[in-house]
Design an enzyme around this catalytic site. Sequence first.
Site, PDB file in Angstrom:
ATOM      1  CB  CYS A  47      -3.185   3.732  -5.530  1.00 56.85           C
ATOM      2  SG  CYS A  47      -4.465   2.847  -4.593  1.00 56.85           S
ATOM      3  CB  CYS A  91      -0.862  -0.025   1.264  1.00 56.63           C
ATOM      4  SG  CYS A  91      -1.905   1.428   1.475  1.00 56.63           S
TER       5      CYS A  91
HETATM    6  N1  DGL Z   1      -3.999   0.637  -2.018  1.00 55.73           N
HETATM    7  C1  DGL Z   1      -3.614   1.789  -1.311  1.00 55.73           C
HETATM    8  C2  DGL Z   1      -2.356   2.452  -1.897  1.00 55.73           C
HETATM    9  O1  DGL Z   1      -1.569   1.796  -2.566  1.00 55.73           O
HETATM   10  C3  DGL Z   1      -4.586   2.838  -0.888  1.00 55.73           C
HETATM   11  C4  DGL Z   1      -6.036   2.793  -1.105  1.00 55.73           C
HETATM   12  C5  DGL Z   1      -6.752   3.600  -0.035  1.00 55.73           C
HETATM   13  O2  DGL Z   1      -7.040   3.009   0.992  1.00 55.73           O
HETATM   14  O3  DGL Z   1      -6.987   4.801  -0.226  1.00 55.73           O
HETATM   15  O4  DGL Z   1      -2.119   3.611  -1.651  1.00 55.73           O
END
Ligand code: DGL
Length: 269
Positions: A192, A74
């Site tokens: 993301c 993440c």
């Molecule tokens: N998947 C997450 C990232 O790579 C974030 C998604 C979220 O919770 O806003 O930043």
Amino acid sequence: MSSNRPIGILDSGFGGLSVARAIRAAIPNEDLVFAADCAYAPYGDNSSEYIQARLEHVVSFLLAQQVKALVFACNTATAVGIRAFRARLSMPIIGIEPAVFPALRHTRTGHIGILATCRTIESQKYADVRHRAIEWAEVSRPMPVTVWDVPCPGLMECVERGDFDSANVHELLVRYVDPLTAHNVDEIVLGCTHYPFLAHAIAKHAPKATLIDPAPAVAQQRRLAALDLATPQTAPGTERFFASGADAAREAVLRTLWSDPRVRLYEMD
Ligand code: DGL
């Protein structure tokens, strides 16, 4: 000292599966435990304090699963919280950040786009990597470069719902990606971990741009293969999936994203 304990992978939701599948491809014999904080997502529109508190919870859960390493799959969690855990825990902790360097290395137009969450784009960690990458490009590339940052609220929720190509997705992409095409952007960073699951839809708005998913580079980090992490086992590794708010609808999305109709989703709390 090798260990057959699992590797823990975390995200605010199912986006981290894009990293988990790259890890599975790179190191097929490791056992993986995946924790998705679906009930408390998105992280990217919330405060740093909120994200840090949630990460405490998710990391504790993974430590209780006896993991030998952690992967913050993440960008937002890496930007906001990884440093505190690295200072505290002695195990390897691998993060992910927007691939600004590769995009600036490959651009022919000098214009790159970064799609990420609000919290990632506002973070000091991202500001630092962006600054270093631009400095490098100014001396190494023959053309002026421009980095277009695009916070993308709403996109991760589409992936969480299993919505990859609807009118709603395209409405958001008209706002977020069409302006990049108008700016002659030829490299778009999926900053993301949810966005690789929207790559097909994103490509319709930027047909000439290359989309960069940093997950394979993260999975190939030597720290994952080395540091005595290799398991003595030669059989294929297993995967276990957990989520806050695990239910049948979320399990169905997991099955689609993991391309396996038999996987089960268990409650994290
Ligand atoms: N998947 C997450 C990232 O790579 C974030 C998604 C979220 O919770 O806003 O930043």
